[in-house]
Design a protein around this motif. Structure first.
Motif, PDB file in Angstrom:
ATOM      1  N   ALA A 129      24.602  97.841  35.940  1.00  3.29           N
ATOM      2  CA  ALA A 129      24.791  99.061  35.156  1.00  3.29           C
ATOM      3  C   ALA A 129      23.966  99.001  33.874  1.00  3.29           C
ATOM      4  O   ALA A 129      23.283  99.967  33.510  1.00  3.29           O
ATOM      5  CB  ALA A 129      26.278  99.248  34.836  1.00  3.29           C
ATOM      6  N   ALA A 130      24.016  97.854  33.211  1.00  2.50           N
ATOM      7  CA  ALA A 130      23.258  97.709  31.971  1.00  2.50           C
ATOM      8  C   ALA A 130      21.761  97.764  32.241  1.00  2.50           C
ATOM      9  O   ALA A 130      21.007  98.389  31.488  1.00  2.50           O
ATOM     10  CB  ALA A 130      23.635  96.396  31.284  1.00  2.50           C
ATOM     11  N   ARG A 140      20.551 101.560  24.943  1.00  2.67           N
ATOM     12  CA  ARG A 140      20.627 100.235  24.342  1.00  2.67           C
ATOM     13  C   ARG A 140      21.807  99.485  24.945  1.00  2.67           C
ATOM     14  O   ARG A 140      22.916  99.491  24.433  1.00  2.67           O
ATOM     15  CB  ARG A 140      20.793 100.352  22.828  1.00  2.67           C
ATOM     16  N   ALA A 141      21.573  98.845  26.070  1.00  2.00           N
ATOM     17  CA  ALA A 141      22.620  98.127  26.802  1.00  2.00           C
ATOM     18  C   ALA A 141      22.296  96.634  26.823  1.00  2.00           C
ATOM     19  O   ALA A 141      21.130  96.250  26.888  1.00  2.00           O
ATOM     20  CB  ALA A 141      22.720  98.662  28.229  1.00  2.00           C
ATOM     21  N   PHE A 185      12.769  95.076  26.612  1.00  2.75           N
ATOM     22  CA  PHE A 185      13.384  93.875  26.041  1.00  2.75           C
ATOM     23  C   PHE A 185      14.162  93.110  27.107  1.00  2.75           C
ATOM     24  O   PHE A 185      14.055  91.875  27.213  1.00  2.75           O
ATOM     25  CB  PHE A 185      14.308  94.244  24.879  1.00  2.75           C
ATOM     26  N   ALA A 186      14.932  93.838  27.903  1.00  3.56           N
ATOM     27  CA  ALA A 186      15.726  93.193  28.951  1.00  3.56           C
ATOM     28  C   ALA A 186      14.825  92.475  29.955  1.00  3.56           C
ATOM     29  O   ALA A 186      15.065  91.323  30.328  1.00  3.56           O
ATOM     30  CB  ALA A 186      16.589  94.231  29.670  1.00  3.56           C
ATOM     31  N   GLN A 187      13.781  93.168  30.389  1.00  3.83           N
ATOM     32  CA  GLN A 187      12.870  92.548  31.351  1.00  3.83           C
ATOM     33  C   GLN A 187      12.110  91.388  30.726  1.00  3.83           C
ATOM     34  O   GLN A 187      11.805  90.401  31.399  1.00  3.83           O
ATOM     35  CB  GLN A 187      11.901  93.602  31.902  1.00  3.83           C
ATOM     36  N   ALA A 188      11.830  91.489  29.426  1.00  2.00           N
ATOM     37  CA  ALA A 188      11.162  90.388  28.743  1.00  2.00           C
ATOM     38  C   ALA A 188      12.055  89.152  28.710  1.00  2.00           C
ATOM     39  O   ALA A 188      11.602  88.036  28.960  1.00  2.00           O
ATOM     40  CB  ALA A 188      10.787  90.811  27.326  1.00  2.00           C
ATOM     41  N   MET A 189      13.334  89.349  28.436  1.00  3.26           N
ATOM     42  CA  MET A 189      14.275  88.222  28.413  1.00  3.26           C
ATOM     43  C   MET A 189      14.375  87.577  29.798  1.00  3.26           C
ATOM     44  O   MET A 189      14.416  86.351  29.931  1.00  3.26           O
ATOM     45  CB  MET A 189      15.657  88.698  27.965  1.00  3.26           C
TER      46      MET A 189
END
Length: 366
Positions: A129-130, A140-141, A185-189
């Motif tokens: 979901a996030a 912004r999840a 950002f999520a994919q970078a992490m």
DNA sequence: CATTCGTGGTT
DNA sequence: TAACCAAGAAT
């Protein structure tokens, strides 16, 4: 812990936009065109506990065959399950189809755009979901998968073992996530965790955010995250019945909808039980009357929480016994396309016309 | 919170 | 080669 969350995100995003992307089907980072929520959803479901290399071909095939969520919703369930065969965790396929029908029928084919709305779809949990909210809708999840857990545990030197540390990690990732480009950002992490901050021998020298890493500063990065001790794996044994009709067709059966390999086709077998195989009791579970002869060797398969050993028995029922079994008779040439789980393909490989290289070695040997 | 759910690549 | 590990969810 990073002294400055903002500069951490800036450094990480700079690295992400420079390095080669690990997911070729995704749009370039920072792309203006918003990604198709359907494609993002489909890829995230397939990537649950699954490597990019394994999911990639399935993703391409699904998207080509069912280009929209309405197309997927309109497809027969058996077609979706068959197309999923070999990818594992088959509840994902059942939930995928159910969710597609829900989106098509209740939402007019439009995906929910919020984390909460997405979370209500079957098969969509906290991570997915996030991820969809951030990647497809720019929300912004806090996207936390196993990669992010590892990165965060090292970054903040979290010594509490998983899964107890999950709430703490999730909270910290939430603080770290920027309002601008949360999807990137999520994919970078995740890419950082996959490519640099790896489980073993992390490449700290090549890490764009090593300066922020508390785990590295303390010299304990590689030992993190810590895990609660794991349980041992038992072995279950059974007899698999390879029923061969005079024309060569093989008897298959559909498994119950719930549980292991739910809804998938299988080679009939005796119940899978721990401990030594009781041959006489097992043969009593034969799907029809025949003279059962043992095939050489065992088919072995390792699932997540147990190992399976199948002794394969072959039977050629007479005309009067054919009708005793419920199930479907499949020609050998069709075995590759009906959609069998991998464990069952190992069994049918014994009768397929041209055994592929996939199971030629090791599966039927001992 | 612990267990159940596949499979294939890596080490 | 055996163990480890994975862009987790449901119960």
């Amino acid at each position: 812990m990073p002294a400055d969350f903002h500069s951490f995100a800036t450094e990480l995003l700079g690295w992400y936009r420079r390095h080669a992307r690990s997911l070729p089907w995704r749009l370039p980072p920072g792309s203006a065109a918003p990604p198709d929520p359907y494609a993002v959803w489909l890829s995230e479901i397939m990537l649950q506990q699954t490597t990019v290399a394994a999911a990639g071909p399935y993703f391409s095939r699904f998207l080509a065959r069912w280009p929209s969520v309405r197309d997927l919703a309109a497809a027969p369930r058996e077609d979706v399950l068959a197309a999923w065969a070999g990818l594992g965790y088959y509840s994902r396929a059942r939930n995928l189809h159910a969710a597609a029908r829900h989106v098509a029928e209740a939402f007019g084919g439009v995906f929910p755009s919020t984390e909460e709305g997405l979370r209500a779809l079957p098969g969509v949990g906290p991570y997915t979901a996030a991820a969809i909210a951030a990647i497809a809708f720019g929300e912004r999840a806090a996207v936390v998968d196993a990669n992010v857990e590892r990165v965060a545990a090292r970054l903040f030197a979290v010594e509490t073992p998983l899964p107890a540390a999950k709430p703490e990690i999730r909270e910290k990732v939430g603080l770290l996530t920027p309002a601008a480009a949360p999807g990137d950002f999520a994919q970078a992490m995740m890419d950082l965790g996959a490519l640099v901050c790896s489980p073993k021998r992390p490449q700290c020298a090549a890490c764009p955010v090593a300066a922020y890493c508390e785990g590295r500063a303390r010299g304990i990065a590689e030992s993190l995250p810590r895990f609660a001790p794991k349980k041992a794996r038992a072995t279950r044994r059974a007899v698999a019945f390879l029923c061969l009709r005079s024309d060569g067709a093989v008897l298959l059966r559909r498994r119950p909808d719930k549980g292991l390999l739910g809804g998938m086709l299988e080679v009939p077998s005796s119940p899978w039980a721990e401990g030594a195989l009781d041959l006489e009791a097992a043969l009593a579970h034969a799907p029809l009357r025949a003279r059962w002869r043992a095939r050489a060797g065992l088919v072995t398969h390792t699932f997540t929480h147990f190992r399976l050993e199948l002794a394969v028995y072959e039977g050629r029922p007479g005309a009067s016994a054919i009708g005793e079994a419920d199930g479907l008779w499949v020609a050998p040439s069709d075995l590759a396309t009906v959609g069998l789980p991998t464990v069952m393909r190992k069994v049918t490989a014994l009768v397929e016309p041209a055994p592929g290289p996939l199971f030629a070695a090791g599966s039927a040997g001992r």
